[in-house]
Scaffold this active site. Sequence first.
Site, PDB file in Angstrom:
ATOM      1  N   HIS A   1       2.778   1.685  31.843  1.00 40.30           N
ATOM      2  CA  HIS A   1       3.932   0.935  31.346  1.00 40.30           C
ATOM      3  C   HIS A   1       5.198   1.291  32.111  1.00 40.30           C
ATOM      4  O   HIS A   1       6.288   1.003  31.637  1.00 40.30           O
ATOM      5  CB  HIS A   1       4.142   1.240  29.858  1.00 40.30           C
ATOM      6  CG  HIS A   1       3.054   0.686  28.982  1.00 40.30           C
ATOM      7  ND1 HIS A   1       2.779   1.171  27.729  1.00 40.30           N
ATOM      8  CD2 HIS A   1       2.158  -0.308  29.191  1.00 40.30           C
ATOM      9  CE1 HIS A   1       1.770   0.492  27.189  1.00 40.30           C
ATOM     10  NE2 HIS A   1       1.372  -0.406  28.064  1.00 40.30           N
ATOM     11  N   HIS A   2       5.041   1.944  33.274  1.00 42.98           N
ATOM     12  CA  HIS A   2       6.272   2.342  33.980  1.00 42.98           C
ATOM     13  C   HIS A   2       7.040   1.116  34.458  1.00 42.98           C
ATOM     14  O   HIS A   2       8.232   1.191  34.700  1.00 42.98           O
ATOM     15  CB  HIS A   2       5.964   3.279  35.148  1.00 42.98           C
ATOM     16  CG  HIS A   2       5.408   2.594  36.364  1.00 42.98           C
ATOM     17  ND1 HIS A   2       4.128   2.077  36.385  1.00 42.98           N
ATOM     18  CD2 HIS A   2       5.951   2.298  37.555  1.00 42.98           C
ATOM     19  CE1 HIS A   2       3.918   1.505  37.572  1.00 42.98           C
ATOM     20  NE2 HIS A   2       5.011   1.634  38.297  1.00 42.98           N
TER      21      HIS A   2
ATOM     22  N   LYS B   1      -0.336  -5.921  34.664  1.00 44.43           N
ATOM     23  CA  LYS B   1      -0.953  -7.036  35.408  1.00 44.43           C
ATOM     24  C   LYS B   1      -2.346  -6.653  35.856  1.00 44.43           C
ATOM     25  O   LYS B   1      -2.575  -5.531  36.326  1.00 44.43           O
ATOM     26  CB  LYS B   1      -0.072  -7.316  36.639  1.00 44.43           C
ATOM     27  CG  LYS B   1      -0.433  -8.561  37.369  1.00 44.43           C
ATOM     28  CD  LYS B   1       0.155  -9.820  36.734  1.00 44.43           C
ATOM     29  CE  LYS B   1      -0.422 -11.089  37.304  1.00 44.43           C
ATOM     30  NZ  LYS B   1      -1.737 -11.410  36.727  1.00 44.43           N
TER      31      LYS B   1
ATOM     32  N   LYS C   1      -2.315  -0.385  43.132  1.00 47.82           N
ATOM     33  CA  LYS C   1      -2.294  -1.581  43.977  1.00 47.82           C
ATOM     34  C   LYS C   1      -0.907  -2.228  43.945  1.00 47.82           C
ATOM     35  O   LYS C   1      -0.323  -2.529  44.976  1.00 47.82           O
ATOM     36  CB  LYS C   1      -3.331  -2.556  43.400  1.00 47.82           C
ATOM     37  CG  LYS C   1      -3.816  -3.602  44.334  1.00 47.82           C
ATOM     38  CD  LYS C   1      -4.815  -4.518  43.635  1.00 47.82           C
ATOM     39  CE  LYS C   1      -6.160  -3.892  43.345  1.00 47.82           C
ATOM     40  NZ  LYS C   1      -7.162  -4.881  42.914  1.00 47.82           N
TER      41      LYS C   1
ATOM     42  N   LYS D   1      -6.126  -4.281  33.018  1.00 45.45           N
ATOM     43  CA  LYS D   1      -7.398  -4.962  33.301  1.00 45.45           C
ATOM     44  C   LYS D   1      -8.074  -5.305  31.994  1.00 45.45           C
ATOM     45  O   LYS D   1      -7.894  -4.600  30.997  1.00 45.45           O
ATOM     46  CB  LYS D   1      -8.327  -4.036  34.107  1.00 45.45           C
ATOM     47  CG  LYS D   1      -9.393  -4.776  34.880  1.00 45.45           C
ATOM     48  CD  LYS D   1      -8.781  -5.431  36.097  1.00 45.45           C
ATOM     49  CE  LYS D   1      -9.754  -5.884  37.124  1.00 45.45           C
ATOM     50  NZ  LYS D   1      -9.109  -5.999  38.439  1.00 45.45           N
TER      51      LYS D   1
ATOM     52  N   SER E   1      -0.361 -13.648  42.663  1.00 44.27           N
ATOM     53  CA  SER E   1      -0.137 -13.781  41.217  1.00 44.27           C
ATOM     54  C   SER E   1       1.331 -13.540  40.891  1.00 44.27           C
ATOM     55  O   SER E   1       1.915 -14.210  40.026  1.00 44.27           O
ATOM     56  CB  SER E   1      -0.970 -12.750  40.451  1.00 44.27           C
ATOM     57  OG  SER E   1      -2.271 -13.224  40.237  1.00 44.27           O
TER      58      SER E   1
HETATM   59  N1  GLU Z   1      -8.356  -9.430  39.653  1.00 39.39           N
HETATM   60  C1  GLU Z   1      -7.549  -9.295  40.819  1.00 39.39           C
HETATM   61  C2  GLU Z   1      -7.449  -7.843  41.249  1.00 39.39           C
HETATM   62  O1  GLU Z   1      -8.310  -7.061  40.939  1.00 39.39           O
HETATM   63  C3  GLU Z   1      -6.204  -9.980  40.672  1.00 39.39           C
HETATM   64  C4  GLU Z   1      -5.292  -9.433  39.644  1.00 39.39           C
HETATM   65  C5  GLU Z   1      -4.049 -10.263  39.389  1.00 39.39           C
HETATM   66  O2  GLU Z   1      -3.830 -11.238  40.082  1.00 39.39           O
HETATM   67  O3  GLU Z   1      -3.303  -9.906  38.470  1.00 39.39           O
HETATM   68  O4  GLU Z   1      -6.586  -7.445  41.971  1.00 39.39           O
END
Ligand code: GLU
Length: 478
Positions: free
Chosen positions: A72-73, A78, A102, A114, A370
């Site tokens: 939550h930083h 996402k 990432k 996720k 995204s």
């Molecule tokens: N599922 C993709 C990933 O592992 C995309 C995640 C996204 O777009 O939020 O990076």
Amino acid sequence: MSDTLTAAAAKPHYSFFHGVERNFDKAASYTRFEKGILEQIKACNSVYQMKFPVRIGDKIEVIEAYRVQHSHHKLPCKGGIRYSMDVNQDEVMALAALMTYKCAIVNVPFGGGKGGIRINPKNYTPFELEKITRRYASELVKKNFIGPGIDVPAPDYGTGAREMSWIADTYASLKPGEVDALGCVTGKPVTQGGVRGRTEATGLGVFYGVRELCNTAEDMKKLGLNTGIEGKRVIVQGLGNVGYYAAKFFYDNGAIIVGLAEYEGGIYSDKGLNLYDVVEHRKATGSILGFAGATEFKNSFDTLEQPCDILIPAALENVINAGNADRIQAKIIGEGANGPLTPEADEILNKKGVIVVPDMYLNAGGVTVSYFEWLKNLSHVRFGRMDKRFSENQNAFILNSVEGLIGKKVTDRERNMIMHGPDEVDLVYSGLEDTMIGSYHEIRESLLSSGASDMRTAAFVVAINKVGVAYEELGIFP
Ligand code: GLU
């Protein structure tokens, strides 16, 4: 393929999350943060496991599903949602953690998240999948686990634009009047608030990242390879959304696709495979096997061990492990999938001098685009709408002036190129290209200066530094 590989790939107690933690710990020693901050960066902030009933035919099925918010930083969190029988809490936690790193690496201002539903989507009709997806989305709404400023899912293994559209619609119907509702999920169809270029974004990002490595003369010299993508021999595992588009961009840009692996088996040809013919063949016969002129591997994993310059595992995690790593012949491994190499495989391959371009950088093209989609949804305007015509008018004016001054005319093709103002897809591609090139050099810089001896560790160092500073500047609640 050896039995060890099958055994390891199916090993129930292999902890993917623990593997991510091990890689994190290795990198943490090259950073300056105190133990508490490092522990906080590593931990999953919220883990939501749910079970809900869905009527399938004349039976009621209890569906197991998850959403994990790793960090939550920065908000929103996402990350994608996958549908697979391999979904479990450990896997979703690991994938959520990778999303945090990432996003930090590609400078996308989100925390990692996720989700997953433990189903085999092939066993359900579209109507049943819609019921499951909508129910999952409403469970997320109930617990405040979804929203444009809270947590924004996206496609992942087993899901795509269709599922995202159902989620957006469910969310919007439960939040009437919420003007930014479309920003609650990305990877939507373009007609439903999606952005052009999102479908191919992860594969294209894989290509841009590996191309940048191949364009770095010093790194190629170390591997004994020429610079540039052209003529490089590539094996791709997985012809899903990531693998197919990665293979396509390599192929279209002059690389030679020597091997392709899918779950039904693999094919290899020293002379190179015509990717489009293979895809046609698979459409017609249901399998890549039986493709004229190619050597076949009934056991798909054997394909990964064939000679090539670049290997792109773009299917699932844990496919290169202690059981097969020493037989991999590639000089470059580009991780299209999340977690395709175990830490043991990493060690073996690093010792052999193989350059492993890590998942948390290389497959970040998806989340990068995204982010563009989310920005589009919040701004309620298509990219390029405000400036395309203006740019074209300016370009025409400049071109006409120059032609007038020099008394010569450019060709029609040149005229079209020079005049062209940016469309949405042009801006998305160039934003993605710039991101992948910029982040590659941030990681390379860290590799040269941090003490880390491989790209994964260097990428972790970059990520930990960014998240660590965010926590410090945020202040920790007393
Ligand atoms: N599922 C993709 C990933 O592992 C995309 C995640 C996204 O777009 O939020 O990076």
